[in-house]
Scaffold this motif. Sequence first.
Motif, PDB file in Angstrom:
ATOM      1  N   GLU A 130       3.886  -7.009   6.905  1.00  0.00           N
ATOM      2  CA  GLU A 130       3.784  -5.927   5.939  1.00  0.00           C
ATOM      3  C   GLU A 130       2.758  -6.244   4.870  1.00  0.00           C
ATOM      4  O   GLU A 130       2.547  -7.401   4.523  1.00  0.00           O
ATOM      5  CB  GLU A 130       5.139  -5.707   5.257  1.00  0.00           C
ATOM      6  CG  GLU A 130       6.198  -5.175   6.181  1.00  0.00           C
ATOM      7  CD  GLU A 130       7.557  -5.178   5.506  1.00  0.00           C
ATOM      8  OE1 GLU A 130       7.599  -5.036   4.281  1.00  0.00           O
ATOM      9  OE2 GLU A 130       8.552  -5.328   6.220  1.00  0.00           O
ATOM     10  N   TRP A 158       0.649  -1.487  -2.356  1.00  0.00           N
ATOM     11  CA  TRP A 158       0.172  -0.180  -1.933  1.00  0.00           C
ATOM     12  C   TRP A 158      -1.249   0.013  -2.452  1.00  0.00           C
ATOM     13  O   TRP A 158      -1.500  -0.189  -3.641  1.00  0.00           O
ATOM     14  CB  TRP A 158       1.037   0.916  -2.516  1.00  0.00           C
ATOM     15  CG  TRP A 158       2.364   1.120  -1.886  1.00  0.00           C
ATOM     16  CD1 TRP A 158       2.667   2.045  -0.924  1.00  0.00           C
ATOM     17  CD2 TRP A 158       3.587   0.445  -2.179  1.00  0.00           C
ATOM     18  NE1 TRP A 158       4.007   1.959  -0.605  1.00  0.00           N
ATOM     19  CE2 TRP A 158       4.591   0.997  -1.352  1.00  0.00           C
ATOM     20  CE3 TRP A 158       3.941  -0.587  -3.043  1.00  0.00           C
ATOM     21  CZ2 TRP A 158       5.909   0.563  -1.373  1.00  0.00           C
ATOM     22  CZ3 TRP A 158       5.246  -1.021  -3.061  1.00  0.00           C
ATOM     23  CH2 TRP A 158       6.215  -0.445  -2.235  1.00  0.00           C
ATOM     24  N   LYS A 195      -0.335   4.889  -3.567  1.00  0.00           N
ATOM     25  CA  LYS A 195       1.105   4.905  -3.785  1.00  0.00           C
ATOM     26  C   LYS A 195       1.757   6.208  -3.337  1.00  0.00           C
ATOM     27  O   LYS A 195       2.974   6.308  -3.282  1.00  0.00           O
ATOM     28  CB  LYS A 195       1.396   4.631  -5.254  1.00  0.00           C
ATOM     29  CG  LYS A 195       1.193   3.167  -5.566  1.00  0.00           C
ATOM     30  CD  LYS A 195       1.071   2.867  -7.034  1.00  0.00           C
ATOM     31  CE  LYS A 195       0.821   1.380  -7.217  1.00  0.00           C
ATOM     32  NZ  LYS A 195       0.364   1.038  -8.555  1.00  0.00           N
ATOM     33  N   PRO A 247       3.638   6.197   2.000  1.00  0.00           N
ATOM     34  CA  PRO A 247       4.469   5.025   2.271  1.00  0.00           C
ATOM     35  C   PRO A 247       3.729   4.020   3.146  1.00  0.00           C
ATOM     36  O   PRO A 247       2.907   4.406   3.970  1.00  0.00           O
ATOM     37  CB  PRO A 247       5.671   5.592   3.032  1.00  0.00           C
ATOM     38  CG  PRO A 247       5.567   7.054   2.962  1.00  0.00           C
ATOM     39  CD  PRO A 247       4.157   7.400   2.625  1.00  0.00           C
ATOM     40  N   LYS A 248       4.029   2.740   2.921  1.00  0.00           N
ATOM     41  CA  LYS A 248       3.507   1.759   3.874  1.00  0.00           C
ATOM     42  C   LYS A 248       4.537   1.591   4.982  1.00  0.00           C
ATOM     43  O   LYS A 248       5.525   2.336   5.034  1.00  0.00           O
ATOM     44  CB  LYS A 248       3.159   0.454   3.188  1.00  0.00           C
ATOM     45  CG  LYS A 248       4.210  -0.065   2.245  1.00  0.00           C
ATOM     46  CD  LYS A 248       3.737  -1.333   1.557  1.00  0.00           C
ATOM     47  CE  LYS A 248       4.904  -1.961   0.845  1.00  0.00           C
ATOM     48  NZ  LYS A 248       4.944  -3.381   0.819  1.00  0.00           N
ATOM     49  N   ARG A 249       4.312   0.656   5.890  1.00  0.00           N
ATOM     50  CA  ARG A 249       5.207   0.515   7.021  1.00  0.00           C
ATOM     51  C   ARG A 249       5.946  -0.807   6.925  1.00  0.00           C
ATOM     52  O   ARG A 249       5.364  -1.827   6.554  1.00  0.00           O
ATOM     53  CB  ARG A 249       4.429   0.548   8.342  1.00  0.00           C
ATOM     54  CG  ARG A 249       4.248   1.921   8.912  1.00  0.00           C
ATOM     55  CD  ARG A 249       3.303   2.785   8.140  1.00  0.00           C
ATOM     56  NE  ARG A 249       2.017   2.164   7.900  1.00  0.00           N
ATOM     57  CZ  ARG A 249       1.110   2.634   7.094  1.00  0.00           C
ATOM     58  NH1 ARG A 249       1.329   3.741   6.418  1.00  0.00           N
ATOM     59  NH2 ARG A 249      -0.026   2.011   6.934  1.00  0.00           N
ATOM     60  N   PHE A 305      12.749   1.305  -0.186  1.00  0.00           N
ATOM     61  CA  PHE A 305      11.638   0.857  -1.038  1.00  0.00           C
ATOM     62  C   PHE A 305      10.753  -0.162  -0.327  1.00  0.00           C
ATOM     63  O   PHE A 305       9.768  -0.606  -0.899  1.00  0.00           O
ATOM     64  CB  PHE A 305      12.195   0.294  -2.347  1.00  0.00           C
ATOM     65  CG  PHE A 305      13.194   1.212  -3.008  1.00  0.00           C
ATOM     66  CD1 PHE A 305      12.812   2.497  -3.343  1.00  0.00           C
ATOM     67  CD2 PHE A 305      14.475   0.812  -3.252  1.00  0.00           C
ATOM     68  CE1 PHE A 305      13.722   3.370  -3.928  1.00  0.00           C
ATOM     69  CE2 PHE A 305      15.388   1.679  -3.837  1.00  0.00           C
ATOM     70  CZ  PHE A 305      15.010   2.959  -4.173  1.00  0.00           C
ATOM     71  N   ASP A 306      11.095  -0.523   0.910  1.00  0.00           N
ATOM     72  CA  ASP A 306      10.169  -1.330   1.690  1.00  0.00           C
ATOM     73  C   ASP A 306       8.859  -0.591   1.908  1.00  0.00           C
ATOM     74  O   ASP A 306       7.789  -1.195   1.952  1.00  0.00           O
ATOM     75  CB  ASP A 306      10.783  -1.676   3.062  1.00  0.00           C
ATOM     76  CG  ASP A 306      11.941  -2.636   2.927  1.00  0.00           C
ATOM     77  OD1 ASP A 306      12.217  -3.062   1.801  1.00  0.00           O
ATOM     78  OD2 ASP A 306      12.562  -2.951   3.957  1.00  0.00           O
ATOM     79  N   CYS A 307       8.973   0.716   2.086  1.00  0.00           N
ATOM     80  CA  CYS A 307       7.797   1.518   2.396  1.00  0.00           C
ATOM     81  C   CYS A 307       7.453   2.503   1.295  1.00  0.00           C
ATOM     82  O   CYS A 307       6.288   2.714   0.983  1.00  0.00           O
ATOM     83  CB  CYS A 307       8.011   2.300   3.697  1.00  0.00           C
ATOM     84  SG  CYS A 307       8.432   1.262   5.095  1.00  0.00           S
ATOM     85  N   HIS A 308       8.461   3.154   0.709  1.00  0.00           N
ATOM     86  CA  HIS A 308       8.200   4.172  -0.289  1.00  0.00           C
ATOM     87  C   HIS A 308       8.035   3.523  -1.657  1.00  0.00           C
ATOM     88  O   HIS A 308       8.822   2.673  -2.044  1.00  0.00           O
ATOM     89  CB  HIS A 308       9.352   5.173  -0.339  1.00  0.00           C
ATOM     90  CG  HIS A 308       9.434   6.021   0.894  1.00  0.00           C
ATOM     91  ND1 HIS A 308       8.711   7.170   1.047  1.00  0.00           N
ATOM     92  CD2 HIS A 308      10.153   5.874   2.030  1.00  0.00           C
ATOM     93  CE1 HIS A 308       8.970   7.688   2.227  1.00  0.00           C
ATOM     94  NE2 HIS A 308       9.843   6.937   2.856  1.00  0.00           N
ATOM     95  N   TYR A 309       7.017   3.974  -2.351  1.00  0.00           N
ATOM     96  CA  TYR A 309       6.722   3.411  -3.664  1.00  0.00           C
ATOM     97  C   TYR A 309       7.519   4.140  -4.733  1.00  0.00           C
ATOM     98  O   TYR A 309       7.362   5.348  -4.904  1.00  0.00           O
ATOM     99  CB  TYR A 309       5.235   3.487  -3.968  1.00  0.00           C
ATOM    100  CG  TYR A 309       4.882   2.960  -5.333  1.00  0.00           C
ATOM    101  CD1 TYR A 309       4.788   1.591  -5.537  1.00  0.00           C
ATOM    102  CD2 TYR A 309       4.688   3.806  -6.410  1.00  0.00           C
ATOM    103  CE1 TYR A 309       4.500   1.095  -6.793  1.00  0.00           C
ATOM    104  CE2 TYR A 309       4.392   3.321  -7.664  1.00  0.00           C
ATOM    105  CZ  TYR A 309       4.299   1.959  -7.844  1.00  0.00           C
ATOM    106  OH  TYR A 309       4.002   1.458  -9.075  1.00  0.00           O
TER     107      TYR A 309
END
Lengths: 258, 111
Positions: A172, A176, A179, A182-184, B105-109
Amino acid sequence: MPEMDRRSLLKMGAAAIAGTVIGNGVTLYTSPARAEEGGGPPGAAATNALEIPSKGKARWGMVIDNNKCTAQCTACTAACRTENNVPLFGDERYDGHWIRKVTLTPERGGPEKHLPLLCNHCDQPPCQHVCPVAATFTRHDGIVMIDKHRCIGCRYCMIACPYKARTFVFKETSEWTNKDVPKRAHGVVEKCTFCAHLIDQGKIPACVEACNKSGEGAMIFGDLNNPGSAIVKYIRAVATKGIREDLGLEPKVSYTGI
Amino acid sequence: MKRPAATAAALLALLAAPLFYAGCGNAKAPAPQLTKPTNATECVEPAATMRANHMNLLRHERDNIVREGDRSRKYRIEGCAQCHTKRAEFCDRCHDYAGVKPECFDCHYLP
């Protein structure tokens, strides 16, 4: 007059289910109320708050004019990484790729070709067909996407995709770059979304914008269902070709000059 | 071992000490102190509903948002961030108290 009755009944039925053809053999049925609204592309001002951009009549596609694309330019790939938080660790085992610059070497000699390769958002997506948990799906506007909440990371889709458009998230990113996106998390597969979050706002994908800004203007993005759009006019005027069209996947990304 | 009875009693007292301590003292952990948003007085649902069901609301609407592309839905994790601007002072405090570890919150900021 039983025949007339039957005919009028059929007519009524046809009028009731007046739909929109969004792909080969794929028809989007709209309710009469929504059909009256027109359901324009996302760029149009949304008068109704309930109007869902991805449920319009649009069917997004892209043409890449490879005669304009130069070998050194990486504007599209860099823009994609920034926009979508696609990580670059400097270790090719972990790097994610949503759009790549690929070098083609003709077998019978001739100049090398450098082309950007991204998810082709096929009308017959093999990745979606093999997904055992239905995490990969096709939106109403033809964008093939991954529901990362549902993805179990089995990687069948990566094997099925002939374009190598998908990468597995081994590692991972910690931060970000954008922002709003979403990241993965570790253990899912990621790929190009045609920047669906931007399309829903009426914008164009980040790679296309970057390509236009860099002055190359090699990427044309638009609505394949809109006869007045730039992409349809271009496709009608210039012969375009999809990569591995012989597989019958009906990709929505096509190229000229390859 | 000169006085086995006394030794046994001392050992028993030592072992049972936590029980007495818990029974006599105030056993409750301090309730989490939440920093409430300043730009709004009400959430999308009453506070009690949100406290009990926010995870279900979010999870239920998630499929419509992701798969249908319907970003106009009421319960979105991006919607939370419009008012709850400090995750460490709101979300995390209750999650820590309840001992849950959401993966959102791993992915969503959320700031």
